[in-house]
Write a protein that holds these residues in place. Structure first.
Motif, PDB file in Angstrom:
ATOM      1  N   LYS A 114       0.866   4.271  -2.856  1.00 33.25           N
ATOM      2  CA  LYS A 114       0.746   5.706  -2.612  1.00 33.25           C
ATOM      3  C   LYS A 114       1.967   6.444  -3.158  1.00 33.25           C
ATOM      4  O   LYS A 114       1.836   7.547  -3.723  1.00 33.25           O
ATOM      5  CB  LYS A 114       0.592   5.976  -1.112  1.00 33.25           C
ATOM      6  N   TYR A 121       0.836  -1.203   0.000  1.00 35.12           N
ATOM      7  CA  TYR A 121       0.000   0.000   0.000  1.00 35.12           C
ATOM      8  C   TYR A 121       0.874   1.258   0.000  1.00 35.12           C
ATOM      9  O   TYR A 121       0.574   2.234  -0.701  1.00 35.12           O
ATOM     10  CB  TYR A 121      -0.928  -0.005   1.204  1.00 35.12           C
ATOM     11  N   ARG A 122       1.952   1.221   0.777  1.00 35.19           N
ATOM     12  CA  ARG A 122       2.859   2.376   0.804  1.00 35.19           C
ATOM     13  C   ARG A 122       3.476   2.595  -0.574  1.00 35.19           C
ATOM     14  O   ARG A 122       3.640   3.738  -1.020  1.00 35.19           O
ATOM     15  CB  ARG A 122       3.951   2.173   1.858  1.00 35.19           C
ATOM     16  N   GLN A 138       1.953   9.393  -6.001  1.00 31.98           N
ATOM     17  CA  GLN A 138       2.602  10.688  -5.779  1.00 31.98           C
ATOM     18  C   GLN A 138       3.596  11.007  -6.889  1.00 31.98           C
ATOM     19  O   GLN A 138       3.697  12.158  -7.342  1.00 31.98           O
ATOM     20  CB  GLN A 138       3.301  10.687  -4.420  1.00 31.98           C
ATOM     21  N   ASP A 183      -7.315   1.967   1.911  1.00 29.83           N
ATOM     22  CA  ASP A 183      -6.581   1.797   3.171  1.00 29.83           C
ATOM     23  C   ASP A 183      -7.211   0.753   4.101  1.00 29.83           C
ATOM     24  O   ASP A 183      -6.515  -0.170   4.554  1.00 29.83           O
ATOM     25  CB  ASP A 183      -6.462   3.150   3.884  1.00 29.83           C
ATOM     26  N   GLN A 208      -7.005  10.394  -4.768  1.00 31.48           N
ATOM     27  CA  GLN A 208      -6.751  10.469  -3.331  1.00 31.48           C
ATOM     28  C   GLN A 208      -7.897   9.858  -2.532  1.00 31.48           C
ATOM     29  O   GLN A 208      -7.670   9.156  -1.538  1.00 31.48           O
ATOM     30  CB  GLN A 208      -6.518  11.926  -2.916  1.00 31.48           C
ATOM     31  N   LEU A 221      -7.649   6.066  -2.894  1.00 30.27           N
ATOM     32  CA  LEU A 221      -6.563   5.520  -2.071  1.00 30.27           C
ATOM     33  C   LEU A 221      -6.960   5.463  -0.601  1.00 30.27           C
ATOM     34  O   LEU A 221      -6.624   4.515   0.114  1.00 30.27           O
ATOM     35  CB  LEU A 221      -5.292   6.364  -2.245  1.00 30.27           C
ATOM     36  N   ASN A 222      -7.689   6.456  -0.142  1.00 28.61           N
ATOM     37  CA  ASN A 222      -8.164   6.455   1.247  1.00 28.61           C
ATOM     38  C   ASN A 222      -9.153   5.314   1.489  1.00 28.61           C
ATOM     39  O   ASN A 222      -9.170   4.716   2.570  1.00 28.61           O
ATOM     40  CB  ASN A 222      -8.823   7.792   1.582  1.00 28.61           C
TER      41      ASN A 222
END
Length: 219
Positions: free
Chosen positions: A10, A6-7, A14, A203, A196, A199-200
């Motif tokens: 993200k 997941y990191r 970015q 999570d 965004q 992606l939230n």
């Protein structure tokens, strides 16, 4: 703590934002033509990153469940789900412990051994996800999450709706000439906000996937 997958997702989003969208957004939407091309590319590449995230996580859990069963004999929830949603036909035990004829010897373990049946189901799942999954529509997400043990009750309907819409619009972007979409002047700020938000919503799914993975690591 979010998973490394997941990191990485993200981080990729970015990076795409940095390279494909303007550093500052114009409230009037007054951009050069190349900015709109960047918006189209941003959506398509973010879709690819999200699709890869779900494929990698699903395969990781499936393989771990199989490995656990092979090494410890334990059958986790993901292992049960893999067999239950494999689409393979599992008949009753055969009438004899040994194959009745030489031609059936090779396939006999799948008829009589539970670990081999799990192996067959896992291999089919991994092959299907690796080769045949093409998107993040609702059907794609369910075909990846439910067979590894995600309870449908735990799947947020807002997440499903958002990712299905995202997958549908990406398909529209990817299968038509870029000039058609850039002519619509897609807003880069709105596009970033959509990613965004998505992606939230991913999570909490990531946390559920981590919980399932932990079940396959228990000794």
């Amino acid at each position: 703590m979010p998973s490394s997958h997941y990191r990485e997702l993200k981080k990729n989003a970015q990076s795409l934002r940095k390279h494909l969208l303007p550093a500052k957004f114009n409230p009037m939407g007054d951009y050069r033509e190349r900015v709109f091309t960047g918006v189209v590319a941003f959506r398509v590449l973010c879709h690819a990153a999200i699709e890869e995230y779900f494929e990698v996580r699903a395969i990781e859990i499936a393989k771990s469940a199989l490995s656990q069963c092979r090494t410890t004999g334990k059958v986790s929830l993901p292992a049960i789900a893999l067999m239950g949603f494999s689409g393979r036909e599992h008949g009753l035990p055969p009438h004899t412990i040994d194959p009745p004829e030489p031609s059936k010897k090779k396939a006999w373990p799948s008829e009589i051994e539970i670990k081999q049946r799990l192996n067959d189901c896992t291999c089919s799942f991994v092959q299907r996800i690796s080769r045949d999954n093409h998107g993040v529509r609702e059907r794609n997400i369910l075909s990846m999450l439910i067979p590894i043990g995600i309870d449908p009750v735990d799947i947020d309907r807002l997440f499903l709706s958002e990712i299905d819409n995202f997958g549908m619009s990406r398909g529209d972007y990817a299968h038509k000439a870029p000039s058609i979409h850039t002519a619509k002047r897609p807003d880069p700020k709105d596009e970033l906000s959509k990613i965004q938000k998505l992606l939230n919503l991913i999570d909490p799914v990531d946390k559920k996937l981590d919980s399932l993975l932990a079940l396959t690591k228990a000794k």
